[in-house]
Design a protein around this motif. Structure first.
Motif, PDB file in Angstrom:
ATOM      1  N   ASP A  94      15.187  -8.095 -15.913  1.00 20.05           N
ATOM      2  CA  ASP A  94      14.833  -8.517 -17.278  1.00 20.05           C
ATOM      3  C   ASP A  94      14.177  -7.395 -18.078  1.00 20.05           C
ATOM      4  O   ASP A  94      13.762  -7.595 -19.210  1.00 20.05           O
ATOM      5  CB  ASP A  94      13.944  -9.764 -17.256  1.00 20.05           C
ATOM      6  N   GLY A  95      14.071  -6.198 -17.481  1.00 19.45           N
ATOM      7  CA  GLY A  95      13.501  -5.045 -18.165  1.00 19.45           C
ATOM      8  C   GLY A  95      12.039  -4.788 -17.871  1.00 19.45           C
ATOM      9  O   GLY A  95      11.480  -3.776 -18.300  1.00 19.45           O
ATOM     10  N   THR A  96      11.395  -5.668 -17.132  1.00 16.33           N
ATOM     11  CA  THR A  96       9.984  -5.498 -16.786  1.00 16.33           C
ATOM     12  C   THR A  96       9.802  -4.300 -15.858  1.00 16.33           C
ATOM     13  O   THR A  96      10.511  -4.178 -14.860  1.00 16.33           O
ATOM     14  CB  THR A  96       9.443  -6.765 -16.095  1.00 16.33           C
ATOM     15  N   HIS A  97       8.850  -3.438 -16.179  1.00 15.99           N
ATOM     16  CA  HIS A  97       8.519  -2.269 -15.358  1.00 15.99           C
ATOM     17  C   HIS A  97       7.221  -2.560 -14.613  1.00 15.99           C
ATOM     18  O   HIS A  97       6.218  -2.907 -15.245  1.00 15.99           O
ATOM     19  CB  HIS A  97       8.313  -1.031 -16.228  1.00 15.99           C
ATOM     20  N   LEU A  98       7.239  -2.394 -13.290  1.00 15.10           N
ATOM     21  CA  LEU A  98       6.048  -2.610 -12.472  1.00 15.10           C
ATOM     22  C   LEU A  98       5.766  -1.374 -11.648  1.00 15.10           C
ATOM     23  O   LEU A  98       6.685  -0.719 -11.152  1.00 15.10           O
ATOM     24  CB  LEU A  98       6.249  -3.796 -11.524  1.00 15.10           C
ATOM     25  N   GLY A  99       4.483  -1.068 -11.476  1.00 20.84           N
ATOM     26  CA  GLY A  99       4.069   0.013 -10.590  1.00 20.84           C
ATOM     27  C   GLY A  99       3.690  -0.563  -9.235  1.00 20.84           C
ATOM     28  O   GLY A  99       2.950  -1.539  -9.157  1.00 20.84           O
ATOM     29  N   LEU A 100       4.219   0.013  -8.175  1.00 24.68           N
ATOM     30  CA  LEU A 100       3.829  -0.347  -6.812  1.00 24.68           C
ATOM     31  C   LEU A 100       2.965   0.799  -6.312  1.00 24.68           C
ATOM     32  O   LEU A 100       3.474   1.875  -5.989  1.00 24.68           O
ATOM     33  CB  LEU A 100       5.069  -0.555  -5.939  1.00 24.68           C
ATOM     34  N   LEU A 101       1.657   0.586  -6.319  1.00 24.07           N
ATOM     35  CA  LEU A 101       0.691   1.653  -6.081  1.00 24.07           C
ATOM     36  C   LEU A 101       0.116   1.588  -4.685  1.00 24.07           C
ATOM     37  O   LEU A 101      -0.103   0.503  -4.135  1.00 24.07           O
ATOM     38  CB  LEU A 101      -0.442   1.548  -7.103  1.00 24.07           C
ATOM     39  N   ALA A 102      -0.174   2.752  -4.129  1.00 25.75           N
ATOM     40  CA  ALA A 102      -0.781   2.837  -2.802  1.00 25.75           C
ATOM     41  C   ALA A 102      -2.137   2.156  -2.789  1.00 25.75           C
ATOM     42  O   ALA A 102      -2.817   2.043  -3.825  1.00 25.75           O
ATOM     43  CB  ALA A 102      -0.930   4.294  -2.374  1.00 25.75           C
ATOM     44  N   GLU A 103      -2.518   1.696  -1.628  1.00 28.68           N
ATOM     45  CA  GLU A 103      -3.831   1.077  -1.432  1.00 28.68           C
ATOM     46  C   GLU A 103      -4.927   2.009  -1.936  1.00 28.68           C
ATOM     47  O   GLU A 103      -4.915   3.198  -1.663  1.00 28.68           O
ATOM     48  CB  GLU A 103      -4.029   0.795   0.054  1.00 28.68           C
ATOM     49  N   GLY A 104      -5.848   1.480  -2.717  1.00 26.60           N
ATOM     50  CA  GLY A 104      -6.964   2.269  -3.219  1.00 26.60           C
ATOM     51  C   GLY A 104      -6.693   2.968  -4.540  1.00 26.60           C
ATOM     52  O   GLY A 104      -7.610   3.478  -5.167  1.00 26.60           O
ATOM     53  N   ALA A 105      -5.434   2.992  -4.976  1.00 26.79           N
ATOM     54  CA  ALA A 105      -5.122   3.609  -6.275  1.00 26.79           C
ATOM     55  C   ALA A 105      -5.654   2.698  -7.381  1.00 26.79           C
ATOM     56  O   ALA A 105      -5.674   1.483  -7.226  1.00 26.79           O
ATOM     57  CB  ALA A 105      -3.612   3.788  -6.427  1.00 26.79           C
ATOM     58  N   PRO A 106      -6.088   3.267  -8.493  1.00 27.74           N
ATOM     59  CA  PRO A 106      -6.566   2.431  -9.600  1.00 27.74           C
ATOM     60  C   PRO A 106      -5.462   1.482 -10.065  1.00 27.74           C
ATOM     61  O   PRO A 106      -4.315   1.883 -10.231  1.00 27.74           O
ATOM     62  CB  PRO A 106      -6.908   3.440 -10.691  1.00 27.74           C
ATOM     63  N   LEU A 107      -5.815   0.241 -10.247  1.00 28.33           N
ATOM     64  CA  LEU A 107      -4.862  -0.786 -10.635  1.00 28.33           C
ATOM     65  C   LEU A 107      -4.759  -0.867 -12.149  1.00 28.33           C
ATOM     66  O   LEU A 107      -5.721  -0.605 -12.863  1.00 28.33           O
ATOM     67  CB  LEU A 107      -5.339  -2.133 -10.078  1.00 28.33           C
ATOM     68  N   HIS A 108      -3.585  -1.204 -12.667  1.00 27.06           N
ATOM     69  CA  HIS A 108      -3.439  -1.491 -14.089  1.00 27.06           C
ATOM     70  C   HIS A 108      -2.740  -2.845 -14.228  1.00 27.06           C
ATOM     71  O   HIS A 108      -2.273  -3.408 -13.241  1.00 27.06           O
ATOM     72  CB  HIS A 108      -2.720  -0.352 -14.826  1.00 27.06           C
ATOM     73  N   PRO A 109      -2.674  -3.420 -15.421  1.00 31.16           N
ATOM     74  CA  PRO A 109      -2.176  -4.789 -15.572  1.00 31.16           C
ATOM     75  C   PRO A 109      -0.764  -5.022 -15.050  1.00 31.16           C
ATOM     76  O   PRO A 109      -0.427  -6.119 -14.650  1.00 31.16           O
ATOM     77  CB  PRO A 109      -2.229  -5.031 -17.084  1.00 31.16           C
ATOM     78  N   ALA A 136       7.011  -6.050   7.306  1.00 29.97           N
ATOM     79  CA  ALA A 136       6.203  -6.924   6.451  1.00 29.97           C
ATOM     80  C   ALA A 136       4.829  -6.334   6.188  1.00 29.97           C
ATOM     81  O   ALA A 136       4.182  -5.836   7.099  1.00 29.97           O
ATOM     82  CB  ALA A 136       6.054  -8.289   7.105  1.00 29.97           C
ATOM     83  N   VAL A 137       4.412  -6.376   4.919  1.00 31.55           N
ATOM     84  CA  VAL A 137       3.068  -5.973   4.509  1.00 31.55           C
ATOM     85  C   VAL A 137       2.572  -6.993   3.489  1.00 31.55           C
ATOM     86  O   VAL A 137       3.338  -7.808   2.987  1.00 31.55           O
ATOM     87  CB  VAL A 137       3.029  -4.548   3.896  1.00 31.55           C
ATOM     88  N   ARG A 138       1.282  -6.929   3.186  1.00 35.53           N
ATOM     89  CA  ARG A 138       0.681  -7.825   2.189  1.00 35.53           C
ATOM     90  C   ARG A 138       0.145  -6.997   1.028  1.00 35.53           C
ATOM     91  O   ARG A 138      -0.580  -6.034   1.240  1.00 35.53           O
ATOM     92  CB  ARG A 138      -0.465  -8.620   2.801  1.00 35.53           C
ATOM     93  N   ALA A 139       0.489  -7.421  -0.171  1.00 40.80           N
ATOM     94  CA  ALA A 139      -0.127  -6.821  -1.357  1.00 40.80           C
ATOM     95  C   ALA A 139      -1.596  -7.214  -1.345  1.00 40.80           C
ATOM     96  O   ALA A 139      -1.940  -8.329  -0.954  1.00 40.80           O
ATOM     97  CB  ALA A 139       0.549  -7.333  -2.619  1.00 40.80           C
ATOM     98  N   THR A 140      -2.465  -6.305  -1.743  1.00 38.37           N
ATOM     99  CA  THR A 140      -3.894  -6.612  -1.732  1.00 38.37           C
ATOM    100  C   THR A 140      -4.424  -7.010  -3.104  1.00 38.37           C
ATOM    101  O   THR A 140      -5.279  -7.882  -3.208  1.00 38.37           O
ATOM    102  CB  THR A 140      -4.705  -5.425  -1.206  1.00 38.37           C
ATOM    103  N   ARG A 141      -3.916  -6.362  -4.161  1.00 38.80           N
ATOM    104  CA  ARG A 141      -4.350  -6.676  -5.527  1.00 38.80           C
ATOM    105  C   ARG A 141      -3.145  -6.598  -6.447  1.00 38.80           C
ATOM    106  O   ARG A 141      -2.262  -5.769  -6.260  1.00 38.80           O
ATOM    107  CB  ARG A 141      -5.421  -5.699  -6.000  1.00 38.80           C
ATOM    108  N   ILE A 142      -3.148  -7.467  -7.455  1.00 40.16           N
ATOM    109  CA  ILE A 142      -2.064  -7.498  -8.428  1.00 40.16           C
ATOM    110  C   ILE A 142      -2.678  -7.620  -9.816  1.00 40.16           C
ATOM    111  O   ILE A 142      -3.533  -8.475 -10.047  1.00 40.16           O
ATOM    112  CB  ILE A 142      -1.129  -8.702  -8.197  1.00 40.16           C
ATOM    113  N   GLY A 143      -2.253  -6.763 -10.730  1.00 38.76           N
ATOM    114  CA  GLY A 143      -2.683  -6.897 -12.121  1.00 38.76           C
ATOM    115  C   GLY A 143      -2.156  -8.200 -12.688  1.00 38.76           C
ATOM    116  O   GLY A 143      -1.091  -8.695 -12.300  1.00 38.76           O
ATOM    117  N   SER A 144      -2.882  -8.791 -13.621  1.00 36.64           N
ATOM    118  CA  SER A 144      -2.534 -10.118 -14.139  1.00 36.64           C
ATOM    119  C   SER A 144      -1.151 -10.163 -14.784  1.00 36.64           C
ATOM    120  O   SER A 144      -0.432 -11.154 -14.636  1.00 36.64           O
ATOM    121  CB  SER A 144      -3.605 -10.604 -15.114  1.00 36.64           C
TER     122      SER A 144
END
Length: 106
Positions: free
Chosen positions: A40-55, A4-12
C-alpha cells in the motif's frame, strides 16, 4: 525452516500499519536496519535492538544481510514474515512518539 524472533518495541504509526494484513518487500538493508515497503506504499524501518525508535519503525533483535534485499514480506496472525523470518509483534511495546509542542531549537 523458520527463524523466529520477537519485536521488542513498535512506533505507534508502524503498529497501526501492521494491524492490518498486507504484503510487501525489503527494499534496502544497512548495518543496523532494513527498509520495508508494504504494497500500500507504507514505508517501515526495521531497526536493530537498541536503535532509537521512530513512529514508523520496529525494533527487532537481529541483523540484516545484503542478500535479504528483495525478500517478500507478509503481515498475518500477529506476525511479520520476512523471507524465512517470523517476527512476533503481539508482545512488543507500542510507543507513542509524538511531539506535544514544537522544539524551541535543535
Amino acid at each position: 525452516m523458520w527463524h523466529a524472533v520477537r519485536a521488542t518495541r513498535i512506533g505507534s504509526d508502524a503498529a497501526a500499519a501492521l494491524a492490518t494484513a498486507g504484503r510487501g518487500s525489503l527494499r534496502a538493508v544497512y548495518a543496523r536496519a532494513a527498509a520495508l515497503v508494504l504494497d500500500d506504499g507504507t514505508h517501515l524501518g526495521l531497526l536493530a535492538e537498541g536503535a532509537p525508535l521512530h513512529p514508523w519503525a520496529v525494533n527487532v533483535p537481529l541483523a540484516w544481510r545484503a542478500e535479504d534485499v528483495g525478500l517478500t514480506a507478509e503481515v498475518a496472525g500477529g506476525e511479520l514474515r520476512v523471507g524465512h523470518l517470523r517476527i512476533a509483534l503481539g508482545d512488543a511495546e507500542v510507543v507513542a512518539l509524538e511531539l506535544r509542542q514544537r522544539p524551541r531549537r535543535l
